[in-house]
Design a protein around this motif. Structure first.
Motif, PDB file in Angstrom:
ATOM      1  N   ALA A 126       0.842  -1.195   0.000  1.00 43.69           N
ATOM      2  CA  ALA A 126       0.000   0.000   0.000  1.00 43.69           C
ATOM      3  C   ALA A 126       0.876   1.244   0.000  1.00 43.69           C
ATOM      4  CB  ALA A 126      -0.904   0.009   1.243  1.00 43.69           C
ATOM      5  N   ALA A 127       0.466   2.265  -0.762  1.00 47.06           N
ATOM      6  CA  ALA A 127       1.207   3.516  -0.793  1.00 47.06           C
ATOM      7  C   ALA A 127       1.089   4.203   0.556  1.00 47.06           C
ATOM      8  CB  ALA A 127       0.663   4.416  -1.895  1.00 47.06           C
ATOM      9  N   ALA A 128       2.203   4.737   1.043  1.00 45.19           N
ATOM     10  CA  ALA A 128       2.206   5.393   2.349  1.00 45.19           C
ATOM     11  C   ALA A 128       3.197   6.543   2.326  1.00 45.19           C
ATOM     12  CB  ALA A 128       2.563   4.398   3.451  1.00 45.19           C
ATOM     13  N   LEU A 129       3.117   7.385   3.334  1.00 43.38           N
ATOM     14  CA  LEU A 129       4.056   8.502   3.446  1.00 43.38           C
ATOM     15  C   LEU A 129       4.492   8.654   4.889  1.00 43.38           C
ATOM     16  CD1 LEU A 129       2.593  11.255   4.796  1.00 43.38           C
ATOM     17  CD2 LEU A 129       1.351  11.181   2.645  1.00 43.38           C
ATOM     18  N   ARG A 130       5.660   9.242   5.061  1.00 45.79           N
ATOM     19  CA  ARG A 130       6.204   9.508   6.386  1.00 45.79           C
ATOM     20  C   ARG A 130       6.606  10.973   6.440  1.00 45.79           C
ATOM     21  NH1 ARG A 130      11.218   5.981   8.035  1.00 45.79           N
ATOM     22  NH2 ARG A 130       9.566   4.433   8.310  1.00 45.79           N
ATOM     23  N   ILE A 131       6.274  11.642   7.548  1.00 42.66           N
ATOM     24  CA  ILE A 131       6.665  13.030   7.759  1.00 42.66           C
ATOM     25  C   ILE A 131       7.794  13.053   8.765  1.00 42.66           C
ATOM     26  CG2 ILE A 131       5.947  15.261   8.690  1.00 42.66           C
ATOM     27  CD1 ILE A 131       3.255  14.871   7.505  1.00 42.66           C
ATOM     28  N   GLU A 132       8.850  13.797   8.449  1.00 43.27           N
ATOM     29  CA  GLU A 132      10.020  13.845   9.318  1.00 43.27           C
ATOM     30  C   GLU A 132      10.420  15.294   9.602  1.00 43.27           C
ATOM     31  OE1 GLU A 132      12.856  11.727   7.006  1.00 43.27           O
ATOM     32  OE2 GLU A 132      12.125   9.744   7.597  1.00 43.27           O
ATOM     33  N   GLY A 133      10.949  15.512  10.813  1.00 39.10           N
ATOM     34  CA  GLY A 133      11.571  16.790  11.133  1.00 39.10           C
ATOM     35  C   GLY A 133      10.665  17.928  11.546  1.00 39.10           C
ATOM     36  N   LEU A 134       9.359  17.717  11.606  1.00 38.76           N
ATOM     37  CA  LEU A 134       8.456  18.809  11.974  1.00 38.76           C
ATOM     38  C   LEU A 134       8.653  19.162  13.444  1.00 38.76           C
ATOM     39  CD1 LEU A 134       6.060  20.695  11.337  1.00 38.76           C
ATOM     40  CD2 LEU A 134       4.547  18.838  12.029  1.00 38.76           C
ATOM     41  N   PRO A 135       8.949  20.438  13.765  1.00 39.90           N
ATOM     42  CA  PRO A 135       9.113  20.823  15.178  1.00 39.90           C
ATOM     43  C   PRO A 135       7.835  20.577  15.971  1.00 39.90           C
ATOM     44  CG  PRO A 135       9.940  22.536  13.705  1.00 39.90           C
ATOM     45  CD  PRO A 135       9.191  21.557  12.853  1.00 39.90           C
ATOM     46  N   ASP A 141       1.887  25.005  19.632  1.00 36.47           N
ATOM     47  CA  ASP A 141       1.373  26.356  19.410  1.00 36.47           C
ATOM     48  C   ASP A 141      -0.021  26.312  18.794  1.00 36.47           C
ATOM     49  OD1 ASP A 141       3.707  27.357  20.421  1.00 36.47           O
ATOM     50  OD2 ASP A 141       4.597  27.838  18.469  1.00 36.47           O
ATOM     51  N   ALA A 142      -0.274  25.298  17.955  1.00 37.50           N
ATOM     52  CA  ALA A 142      -1.576  25.176  17.298  1.00 37.50           C
ATOM     53  C   ALA A 142      -2.619  24.518  18.200  1.00 37.50           C
ATOM     54  CB  ALA A 142      -1.435  24.370  16.008  1.00 37.50           C
ATOM     55  N   GLY A 143      -2.183  23.911  19.304  1.00 37.20           N
ATOM     56  CA  GLY A 143      -3.123  23.258  20.206  1.00 37.20           C
ATOM     57  C   GLY A 143      -3.572  21.894  19.726  1.00 37.20           C
ATOM     58  N   LEU A 144      -2.766  21.239  18.891  1.00 39.70           N
ATOM     59  CA  LEU A 144      -3.105  19.915  18.366  1.00 39.70           C
ATOM     60  C   LEU A 144      -2.251  18.848  19.028  1.00 39.70           C
ATOM     61  CD1 LEU A 144      -3.352  20.554  14.505  1.00 39.70           C
ATOM     62  CD2 LEU A 144      -5.238  20.031  16.035  1.00 39.70           C
ATOM     63  N   SER A 145      -2.849  17.698  19.281  1.00 40.23           N
ATOM     64  CA  SER A 145      -2.079  16.554  19.761  1.00 40.23           C
ATOM     65  C   SER A 145      -1.457  15.860  18.548  1.00 40.23           C
ATOM     66  CB  SER A 145      -2.987  15.575  20.511  1.00 40.23           C
ATOM     67  OG  SER A 145      -3.905  14.960  19.609  1.00 40.23           O
ATOM     68  N   SER A 165       3.940   7.104   9.467  1.00 37.76           N
ATOM     69  CA  SER A 165       4.383   7.644  10.754  1.00 37.76           C
ATOM     70  C   SER A 165       4.708   9.118  10.602  1.00 37.76           C
ATOM     71  CB  SER A 165       5.613   6.886  11.284  1.00 37.76           C
ATOM     72  OG  SER A 165       6.708   7.061  10.401  1.00 37.76           O
ATOM     73  N   ILE A 166       4.757   9.803  11.738  1.00 44.96           N
ATOM     74  CA  ILE A 166       5.120  11.225  11.773  1.00 44.96           C
ATOM     75  C   ILE A 166       6.169  11.410  12.852  1.00 44.96           C
ATOM     76  CG2 ILE A 166       4.321  13.584  12.191  1.00 44.96           C
ATOM     77  CD1 ILE A 166       1.565  12.707  11.270  1.00 44.96           C
ATOM     78  N   ASN A 167       7.331  11.928  12.456  1.00 45.95           N
ATOM     79  CA  ASN A 167       8.426  12.163  13.378  1.00 45.95           C
ATOM     80  C   ASN A 167       8.431  13.639  13.751  1.00 45.95           C
ATOM     81  OD1 ASN A 167      10.789  12.468  14.753  1.00 45.95           O
ATOM     82  ND2 ASN A 167      12.094  11.489  13.223  1.00 45.95           N
ATOM     83  N   THR A 198      12.335  20.498  24.659  1.00 48.93           N
ATOM     84  CA  THR A 198      11.136  19.674  24.515  1.00 48.93           C
ATOM     85  C   THR A 198      11.516  18.333  23.908  1.00 48.93           C
ATOM     86  OG1 THR A 198      10.714  20.651  22.333  1.00 48.93           O
ATOM     87  CG2 THR A 198       9.609  21.652  24.223  1.00 48.93           C
ATOM     88  N   LEU A 199      10.830  17.272  24.326  1.00 41.60           N
ATOM     89  CA  LEU A 199      11.116  15.929  23.823  1.00 41.60           C
ATOM     90  C   LEU A 199      10.513  15.727  22.445  1.00 41.60           C
ATOM     91  CD1 LEU A 199      10.459  13.848  27.062  1.00 41.60           C
ATOM     92  CD2 LEU A 199      12.667  14.630  26.155  1.00 41.60           C
ATOM     93  N   SER A 200      11.104  14.850  21.687  1.00 44.37           N
ATOM     94  CA  SER A 200      10.568  14.493  20.374  1.00 44.37           C
ATOM     95  C   SER A 200       9.421  13.508  20.542  1.00 44.37           C
ATOM     96  CB  SER A 200      11.672  13.875  19.500  1.00 44.37           C
ATOM     97  OG  SER A 200      12.745  14.783  19.327  1.00 44.37           O
ATOM     98  N   ALA A 201       8.713  13.234  19.465  1.00 41.93           N
ATOM     99  CA  ALA A 201       7.595  12.287  19.522  1.00 41.93           C
ATOM    100  C   ALA A 201       7.420  11.628  18.166  1.00 41.93           C
ATOM    101  CB  ALA A 201       6.309  12.995  19.935  1.00 41.93           C
ATOM    102  N   ILE A 202       6.862  10.440  18.177  1.00 38.20           N
ATOM    103  CA  ILE A 202       6.564   9.713  16.938  1.00 38.20           C
ATOM    104  C   ILE A 202       5.101   9.308  16.962  1.00 38.20           C
ATOM    105  CG2 ILE A 202       6.998   7.653  15.568  1.00 38.20           C
ATOM    106  CD1 ILE A 202       9.868   7.702  16.476  1.00 38.20           C
ATOM    107  N   TYR A 203       4.389   9.618  15.889  1.00 41.12           N
ATOM    108  CA  TYR A 203       2.986   9.221  15.765  1.00 41.12           C
ATOM    109  C   TYR A 203       2.870   8.067  14.785  1.00 41.12           C
ATOM    110  CZ  TYR A 203      -1.687   9.118  13.779  1.00 41.12           C
ATOM    111  OH  TYR A 203      -2.895   8.696  13.303  1.00 41.12           O
ATOM    112  N   GLU A 204       2.123   7.073  15.171  1.00 39.95           N
ATOM    113  CA  GLU A 204       1.767   5.981  14.269  1.00 39.95           C
ATOM    114  C   GLU A 204       0.267   5.772  14.365  1.00 39.95           C
ATOM    115  OE1 GLU A 204       4.092   2.628  15.353  1.00 39.95           O
ATOM    116  OE2 GLU A 204       5.950   3.436  14.511  1.00 39.95           O
TER     117      GLU A 204
END
Length: 213
Positions: A126-135, A141-145, A165-167, A198-204
């Protein structure tokens, strides 16, 4: 604004120019009510702007774009409306997706990097994408989890493309000096939490509740 003094001074000498007179009280009443009406109309005009609208007015703007509020705050709803507008104009390319997300989070597009991936699901690729490096600060600041942002990315992505995933990049750094104390705004925070990295986080993808987008 209409000034009581300026209006009062414009009276002809036929009238008693005393603020406590009947004509003075009448002008005071008229100027106060007129200014209240003017402020109301100014608020109506300013609330046409998504960034300034609140409450039910923001709900009406969202419905105009097909975006329901759900249980989110005004701040998050603004982001969802902006994302909806941008998504309607999206052509599905990575560059366009990055522009949409950057505009939604009010951050520099250069902070968002995407990588094409492939995930094997039930024996099929399946086609997928990964986002990396977003502060991670951009989300705070946007109030999003992280999960809410993940759902947002999934809605912006082309049909059939999943978010692998999102890094999210934090600012925390360990000391670079061995056996010595190093003070830095990117290190451990003091008791009052006034500074510190601030600590980093990974979303899956998970089974968390979706946003109304």
């Amino acid at each position: 604004m209409i000034s009581f003094i300026d209006t009062f001074r414009k009276l002809t000498d036929v009238f008693t120019k005393n603020p406590d007179s009947m004509i003075g009280k009448y002008i005071l009443l008229i100027t106060e009510k007129t200014n209240e009406i003017r402020l109301t109309f100014e608020k109506i005009e300013s609330w046409r702007d998504i960034q300034q609208a609140k409450g039910t007015t923001l709900d009406l703007i969202g419905k105009g774009w097909g975006q329901e509020r759900g249980n989110v705050s005004d701040e998050v709803l603004r982001l969802l409306i902006l994302a909806r507008i941008a998504r309607n104009n999206s052509n599905g390319t990575f560059n366009n997706m990055i522009e949409v997300l950057a505009r939604t989070l009010n951050t520099d597009p250069s902070t968002i990097k995407m990588r094409a991936m492939y995930e094997v699901t039930e024996g099929k690729k399946a086609a997928a994408l990964r986002i990396e490096g977003l502060p991670i600060k951009a989300l705070n600041d946007a109030g999003l989890s992280t999960s809410q942002f993940g759902f947002l990315v999934q809605r912006v992505a082309p049909a059939g493309v999943m978010v692998e995933s999102i890094n999210l990049q934090g600012t925390f750094r360990m000391s670079s000096i061995k056996d010595q104390v190093e003070t830095s705004v990117e290190g451990f925070a003091p008791v009052d939490q006034s500074t510190g990295g601030t600590l980093s986080a990974i979303y899956e993808p998970s089974g968390e509740e979706d946003l109304p987008i």
